[in-house]
Design a protein around this motif. Sequence first.
Motif, short mmCIF file in Angstrom:
data_model
loop_
_atom_site.label_atom_id
_atom_site.label_comp_id
_atom_site.label_asym_id
_atom_site.label_seq_id
_atom_site.Cartn_x
_atom_site.Cartn_y
_atom_site.Cartn_z
N LEU A 1 23.98 -76.13 9.01
CA LEU A 1 23.52 -77.47 8.63
C LEU A 1 23.75 -78.51 9.72
O LEU A 1 23.20 -79.61 9.66
N GLY A 2 24.59 -78.19 10.70
CA GLY A 2 24.86 -79.13 11.78
C GLY A 2 25.77 -80.28 11.38
O GLY A 2 25.64 -81.38 11.90
N ILE A 3 26.67 -80.03 10.43
CA ILE A 3 27.64 -81.04 10.00
C ILE A 3 29.03 -80.42 10.07
O ILE A 3 29.17 -79.23 10.36
N THR A 4 30.05 -81.21 9.79
CA THR A 4 31.41 -80.69 9.87
C THR A 4 31.78 -79.92 8.61
O THR A 4 31.12 -80.06 7.56
N ARG A 5 32.86 -79.13 8.70
CA ARG A 5 33.34 -78.36 7.55
C ARG A 5 33.77 -79.30 6.43
O ARG A 5 33.59 -79.01 5.25
N GLN A 6 34.37 -80.41 6.80
CA GLN A 6 34.83 -81.37 5.81
C GLN A 6 33.65 -81.93 5.02
O GLN A 6 33.72 -82.10 3.80
N GLU A 7 32.55 -82.23 5.71
CA GLU A 7 31.36 -82.74 5.02
C GLU A 7 30.76 -81.68 4.10
O GLU A 7 30.29 -82.00 3.01
N VAL A 8 30.79 -80.42 4.54
CA VAL A 8 30.29 -79.33 3.70
C VAL A 8 31.13 -79.24 2.43
O VAL A 8 30.60 -79.11 1.32
N SER A 9 32.44 -79.32 2.56
CA SER A 9 33.34 -79.26 1.42
C SER A 9 33.07 -80.41 0.46
O SER A 9 32.99 -80.22 -0.77
N PHE A 10 32.92 -81.61 0.98
CA PHE A 10 32.64 -82.78 0.17
C PHE A 10 31.31 -82.63 -0.58
O PHE A 10 31.21 -82.91 -1.77
N LEU A 11 30.27 -82.19 0.13
CA LEU A 11 28.96 -82.01 -0.49
C LEU A 11 29.00 -80.92 -1.56
O LEU A 11 28.35 -81.04 -2.60
N GLU A 12 29.76 -79.85 -1.30
CA GLU A 12 29.84 -78.78 -2.29
C GLU A 12 30.53 -79.26 -3.57
O GLU A 12 30.10 -78.93 -4.67
N LYS A 13 31.57 -80.07 -3.44
CA LYS A 13 32.24 -80.63 -4.62
C LYS A 13 31.26 -81.48 -5.42
O LYS A 13 31.20 -81.39 -6.65
N ARG A 14 30.48 -82.30 -4.74
CA ARG A 14 29.48 -83.13 -5.42
C ARG A 14 28.41 -82.27 -6.09
O ARG A 14 27.96 -82.56 -7.20
N ALA A 15 28.01 -81.21 -5.40
CA ALA A 15 26.96 -80.33 -5.93
C ALA A 15 27.43 -79.61 -7.18
O ALA A 15 26.69 -79.50 -8.17
N VAL A 16 28.66 -79.12 -7.17
CA VAL A 16 29.19 -78.40 -8.33
C VAL A 16 29.33 -79.35 -9.52
O VAL A 16 29.00 -78.99 -10.65
N LYS A 17 29.80 -80.55 -9.26
CA LYS A 17 29.93 -81.53 -10.34
C LYS A 17 28.55 -81.91 -10.90
O LYS A 17 28.37 -82.01 -12.12
N ALA A 18 27.56 -82.09 -10.02
CA ALA A 18 26.21 -82.41 -10.48
C ALA A 18 25.62 -81.26 -11.29
O ALA A 18 24.93 -81.49 -12.31
N LEU A 19 25.88 -80.02 -10.87
CA LEU A 19 25.39 -78.86 -11.61
C LEU A 19 26.02 -78.80 -12.99
O LEU A 19 25.34 -78.57 -13.98
N ALA A 20 27.32 -79.03 -13.07
CA ALA A 20 28.01 -79.00 -14.36
C ALA A 20 27.47 -80.08 -15.30
O ALA A 20 27.24 -79.83 -16.48
N GLU A 21 27.25 -81.28 -14.76
CA GLU A 21 26.71 -82.36 -15.59
C GLU A 21 25.30 -82.05 -16.07
O GLU A 21 24.95 -82.30 -17.22
#
Length: 143
Positions: free
Chosen positions: A106-126
């Motif tokens: 994706l061309g971003i940092t690992r920290q950004e990937v982790s942050f986006l994944e947390k948001r994605a999982v929460k959005a999926l659950a909602e």
Amino acid sequence: MKPVFLIKGECMVSVTNLYLCRMYLISKLKHQATPDELAELQEFMAALKQMPQDLGRLLYLKYFTMGEYRPRYLGHPRSHHRKLPLGIRRNWCVKCGTHPEMAEILGITRQEVSFLEKRAVKALAETLLEMRLANAQTEAMEV
């Protein structure tokens, strides 16, 4: 990945790494899946399509595009003596993409990937919770 548990009324949603890996397995091994598993996969895919596009793509990339599966007892010294248990979850194991691999793609940092994944999982659950609540309301109206 941090699991997400949401409860509203009598509906509960749990989105964990194991849940996402199971959805990947069911999508790859549809011929071995039970009707309940196929219905769960359809619900998951519908929720994935309703999510914000960038978050849905992130989950799809990690678990479906970068995912690999293999038989669970492959390479076990007594594997020919062992009876395989029933079900997709017990017969197969999954390896999904890692944060460093995704960051490189994706061309971003690992920290950004982790942050986006947390948001994605929460959005999926909602999204799953909203769908299940709407489905429960429709079933109650039919009865």
